[in-house]
Design a protein around this motif. Structure first.
Motif, PDB file in Angstrom:
ATOM      1  N   LYS A   1       0.830  -1.197   0.000  1.00  0.00           N
ATOM      2  CA  LYS A   1       0.000   0.000   0.000  1.00  0.00           C
ATOM      3  C   LYS A   1       0.867   1.249   0.000  1.00  0.00           C
ATOM      4  O   LYS A   1       1.875   1.313   0.685  1.00  0.00           O
ATOM      5  N   CYS A   2       0.413   2.214  -0.767  1.00  0.00           N
ATOM      6  CA  CYS A   2       1.105   3.498  -0.832  1.00  0.00           C
ATOM      7  C   CYS A   2       1.044   4.148   0.549  1.00  0.00           C
ATOM      8  O   CYS A   2      -0.025   4.236   1.149  1.00  0.00           O
ATOM      9  N   VAL A   3       2.208   4.597   1.064  1.00  0.00           N
ATOM     10  CA  VAL A   3       2.228   5.186   2.403  1.00  0.00           C
ATOM     11  C   VAL A   3       1.561   6.556   2.419  1.00  0.00           C
ATOM     12  O   VAL A   3       1.254   7.091   3.477  1.00  0.00           O
ATOM     13  N   ASN A   4       1.348   7.103   1.251  1.00  0.00           N
ATOM     14  CA  ASN A   4       0.727   8.425   1.182  1.00  0.00           C
ATOM     15  C   ASN A   4      -0.797   8.339   1.024  1.00  0.00           C
ATOM     16  O   ASN A   4      -1.534   8.854   1.847  1.00  0.00           O
ATOM     17  N   CYS A   5      -1.266   7.662  -0.035  1.00  0.00           N
ATOM     18  CA  CYS A   5      -2.703   7.662  -0.312  1.00  0.00           C
ATOM     19  C   CYS A   5      -3.384   6.348   0.068  1.00  0.00           C
ATOM     20  O   CYS A   5      -4.593   6.227  -0.061  1.00  0.00           O
ATOM     21  N   ARG A   6      -2.596   5.362   0.541  1.00  0.00           N
ATOM     22  CA  ARG A   6      -3.114   4.076   0.990  1.00  0.00           C
ATOM     23  C   ARG A   6      -3.701   3.229  -0.121  1.00  0.00           C
ATOM     24  O   ARG A   6      -4.348   2.227   0.141  1.00  0.00           O
TER      25      ARG A   6
ATOM     26  N   TYR B   1       5.719   4.398  -2.460  1.00  0.00           N
ATOM     27  CA  TYR B   1       4.633   5.195  -2.998  1.00  0.00           C
ATOM     28  C   TYR B   1       4.092   4.597  -4.292  1.00  0.00           C
ATOM     29  O   TYR B   1       4.815   3.932  -5.020  1.00  0.00           O
ATOM     30  N   CYS B   2       2.824   4.876  -4.569  1.00  0.00           N
ATOM     31  CA  CYS B   2       2.263   4.478  -5.841  1.00  0.00           C
ATOM     32  C   CYS B   2       2.821   5.412  -6.926  1.00  0.00           C
ATOM     33  O   CYS B   2       3.484   6.407  -6.618  1.00  0.00           O
ATOM     34  N   ILE B   3       2.525   5.093  -8.177  1.00  0.00           N
ATOM     35  CA  ILE B   3       3.094   5.873  -9.270  1.00  0.00           C
ATOM     36  C   ILE B   3       2.686   7.339  -9.158  1.00  0.00           C
ATOM     37  O   ILE B   3       3.502   8.241  -9.312  1.00  0.00           O
ATOM     38  N   LYS B   4       1.399   7.579  -8.857  1.00  0.00           N
ATOM     39  CA  LYS B   4       0.888   8.948  -8.749  1.00  0.00           C
ATOM     40  C   LYS B   4       1.627   9.751  -7.690  1.00  0.00           C
ATOM     41  O   LYS B   4       2.044  10.878  -7.924  1.00  0.00           O
ATOM     42  N   CYS B   5       1.758   9.172  -6.498  1.00  0.00           N
ATOM     43  CA  CYS B   5       2.364   9.903  -5.391  1.00  0.00           C
ATOM     44  C   CYS B   5       3.864  10.081  -5.562  1.00  0.00           C
ATOM     45  O   CYS B   5       4.440  10.991  -4.965  1.00  0.00           O
ATOM     46  N   SER B   6       4.497   9.241  -6.323  1.00  0.00           N
ATOM     47  CA  SER B   6       5.947   9.362  -6.483  1.00  0.00           C
ATOM     48  C   SER B   6       6.293  10.363  -7.580  1.00  0.00           C
ATOM     49  O   SER B   6       7.445  10.710  -7.757  1.00  0.00           O
TER      50      SER B   6
HETATM   51 ZN   LIG Z   1      -0.231   6.997  -3.516  1.00  0.00          ZN
END
Ligand SMILES: [Zn+2]
Length: 107
Positions: free
Chosen positions: A80-85, A101-106
């Motif tokens: 899970k993305c640590v930012n948006c879960r 992070y997921c692609i979006k958050c990175s």
């Molecule tokens: Zn994310």
């Protein structure tokens, strides 16, 4: 995908990364000083070595990340993305396990 299958994939990735590290280590062995190569070859060799050295660092980081995430498979925290879960695609986890992070958050 089952957790056992995910673990298997991670283990395979660990195995591949270890082999890669071995290969890089072989390539970054210092050239013997009495080795009769001209300056251009020597410079090329040194350039290649610095590229291989950064690849080696990257591979070491990947390996430790893979070993770190392996026991987490099956826990709610895994993948899970640590930012948006949001869930991070497994393909991305295998390629870049050091990224939390997921692609979006990175981006
Ligand atoms: Zn994310």
């Amino acid at each position: 995908m089952k957790n056992t299958e995910i673990k298997q994939l991670i283990k395979e990735e660990i195995h591949k990364t270890k082999k890669l590290i071995e290969m890089y280590k072989e390539e970054t062995k210092p050239v013997a000083p009495d080795c009769a190569i001209d300056l251009v070859s020597r410079t090329n060799a040194m350039n290649n070595m610095s590229i291989t050295n950064s690849a080696l660092k990257q591979a070491n980081l990947k390996l430790s990340s893979l070993e770190f995430i392996l026991p987490n498979v099956g826990t709610p925290e895994f993948g899970k993305c640590v930012n948006c879960r949001k869930e991070i695609p497994l393909g991305r986890i295998l390629v870049r396990p050091e990224s939390l992070y997921c692609i979006k958050c990175s981006e």
